[in-house]
Design an enzyme around this catalytic site. Structure first.
Site, PDB file in Angstrom:
ATOM      1  N   SER A  97      22.060  23.037  34.133  1.00  0.00           N
ATOM      2  CA  SER A  97      23.107  22.233  34.775  1.00  0.00           C
ATOM      3  C   SER A  97      23.685  22.904  36.028  1.00  0.00           C
ATOM      4  CB  SER A  97      24.185  21.925  33.743  1.00  0.00           C
ATOM      5  OG  SER A  97      25.137  21.046  34.276  1.00  0.00           O
ATOM      6  N   ASP A 233      25.706  18.119  40.589  1.00  0.00           N
ATOM      7  CA  ASP A 233      25.445  19.491  40.134  1.00  0.00           C
ATOM      8  C   ASP A 233      23.919  19.660  40.069  1.00  0.00           C
ATOM      9  OD1 ASP A 233      24.997  17.827  37.956  1.00  0.00           O
ATOM     10  OD2 ASP A 233      25.582  19.338  36.493  1.00  0.00           O
ATOM     11  N   ASP A 235      21.541  19.410  37.825  1.00  0.00           N
ATOM     12  CA  ASP A 235      20.663  18.465  37.127  1.00  0.00           C
ATOM     13  C   ASP A 235      21.149  17.033  37.276  1.00  0.00           C
ATOM     14  OD1 ASP A 235      22.889  18.940  35.503  1.00  0.00           O
ATOM     15  OD2 ASP A 235      21.805  18.473  33.672  1.00  0.00           O
ATOM     16  N   ASP A 237      23.742  15.266  36.388  1.00  0.00           N
ATOM     17  CA  ASP A 237      24.468  14.438  35.428  1.00  0.00           C
ATOM     18  C   ASP A 237      25.941  14.345  35.831  1.00  0.00           C
ATOM     19  OD1 ASP A 237      25.128  17.013  34.725  1.00  0.00           O
ATOM     20  OD2 ASP A 237      24.767  16.763  32.579  1.00  0.00           O
TER      21      ASP A 237
END
Ligand code: MG
Length: 444
Positions: A97, A233, A235, A237
């Protein structure tokens, strides 16, 4: 409590905490958990260690008798979408992340595209301990599949836009590079992309979309006169936004605005214990209800499932739209901000000005993983015995102390990093600062 899994899957420094032999055991454990059959979709973000961890997890899955569908570098929400779309038994995302480049992690998704719950993680962890390989004839096969374009088609149909928007998008060299700029262009936006070539060293900026990390984006929005700047961010999400005047939009304000846009009278919105009271103030004014839950997208998703809530969001910028899917989705979040601009006919800066400023301060102090339980226990004891003018102590997640004047301070150990996080909110900045200092004093 499980040993391997934190609030967002398994995460740690690569080749220190997360190395190939562990990843292989996890892969084999997942296969055993799935009854040594079925298909598993696997994807990764742009980290340097991504392929290494991916290969090891795949090895374990194949050895455990599962077939593997590789979708390559994709945002986490696209992996979650793919797991459901392709009718797989589970999904695995290799990502850490917003953590620094030396980290990586493994996060599991169920057949509906929702993150594994702590209960399923615990069940999986048991299987990791007792995992078995299958006979050679039953070893799984690998195939590759393109999923991002299918995701784009789905997103476009689900949440269409009314007009062209001029958008600057900052992907932070992460997993969204090949998806978000393309998707928004396909939806008719005029897009300028920043830090949107994949690079696992993340040379562009820090991966957490904070005001400090988004200074370049803010400058470009100002100099181009764009309507909005959007950032993910690592990744994708999560979402963060810069308004048309080049100012970072505080996450709690953005959350209050988008919730108010989405949630109608009688409907439920789910947020976490660390979000501002401004969210309640806005939703309740509209006749909706706020349900607070533990920090972390998994808790938000599960609470949405239980309550039938319309929308779930955290002040980290992780938002869930349950009528799309139960994965936090930074791409749908980007679209939703544009839809809010469509619907209100206002500029983002105008909307932000309508939200009152409740000073909310966040701080983190280093604390080794193993000392966290003891530190938190001592802290709770001291809160109970030493603090006055306290109206409520909530322990849904960490320790949230609410004072008679409505101000509050939340102290909770990070689930993914060696920190204890302190959040405080009050009507005046000075009081919020005092609450933080007081918590620091009690922690020491
Ligand atoms: Mg993320």
């Amino acid at each position: 409590m499980s040993k391997l899994f934190g609030t967002s899957g398994i995460r740690g420094v690569v080749n220190v905490e997360i190395e190939p032999s562990l990843a292989l055991r996890v892969g084999l454990g997942i296969a055993t958990h799935l009854g040594n059959s079925g298909e598993v979709v696997i994807g990764r973000d742009t980290r340097v260690s991504g392929e290494m961890i991916e290969c090891a997890v795949i090895s374990g899955l194949l050895a455990g008798g599962c077939d593997v569908i590789k979708v390559g570098v994709v945002p986490t929400p696209v992996l979650a979408f793919g797991t459901r779309k392709l009718g797989a038994s589970a999904g695995v995302m290799i990502t850490a992340s917003h953590n620094p480049p030396e980290y990586n992690g493994i996060k599991c998704w169920d057949e509906e595209g929702a993150a594994f719950t702590p209960e399923s993680e615990e069940a999986l962890e048991k299987k990791i301990d007792e995992a078995k390989v299958v006979e050679w004839r039953r070893i799984g096969k690998i195939r590759e599949k393109e999923i991002a374009l299918q995701y784009e088609e789905w997103a476009k149909d689900l949440f269409p836009l009314e007009r062209e928007h001029e958008v600057i998008i900052d992907c932070g060299n992460g997993a969204a590079c090949s998806v978000t700029p393309h998707l928004l262009r396909e939806m008719g936006c005029k897009v300028t992309s920043l830090n949107s070539h994949p690079d696992g060293l993340f040379p562009g900026r820090g991966l957490e979309p904070t005001p400090e990390h988004l200074q370049d984006l803010a400058k470009i929005v100002r100099s181009t006169g764009a309507e909005v700047g959007l950032a993910h961010d690592g990744d994708a999400d999560r979402i963060a936004a810069i308004d048309d005047r080049g100012r970072f939009v505080p996450q709690d304000k953005l959350l209050a605005l988008i919730s108010t846009y989405l949630v109608e009278r009688g409907e439920i919105m789910v947020t976490t214990v660390d979000a501002s009271r401004v969210v309640e103030d806005f939703i309740e004014k509209k006749g909706g209800k706020v349900v607070r839950t533990k920090v972390g997208d998994v808790s938000v998703a599960q609470t949405l499932r239980k309550t039938g809530g319309k929308f779930g969001g955290e002040p980290s910028g992780s938002w869930i739209f349950p009528n799309a899917h139960l994965a936090p989705d930074g791409l749908l979040s980007a679209i939703m901000i544009l839809r809010m601009l469509d619907a209100t006919g206002k500029r983002l800066s105008e909307l932000v000005e309508e939200v009152p400023e409740y000073p909310i301060l966040r701080k983190k102090i280093p604390c080794p993983q193993e000392r966290k339980p003891e530190v938190m226990k001592n802290f709770l004891t001291r809160v109970k015995t030493e603090l006055r003018r306290v109206s409520e102590i909530q322990t849904v997640d960490g320790v949230r102390t609410v004072f008679d004047d409505g101000s509050w301070v939340l102290v909770r150990p990070s689930g993914t990093e060696p920190y204890i996080r302190i959040t405080s909110e009050a009507h005046e900045r000075k009081i919020a600062e005092e609450r933080i200092d007081m918590a620091l004093k009690l922690l020491k």
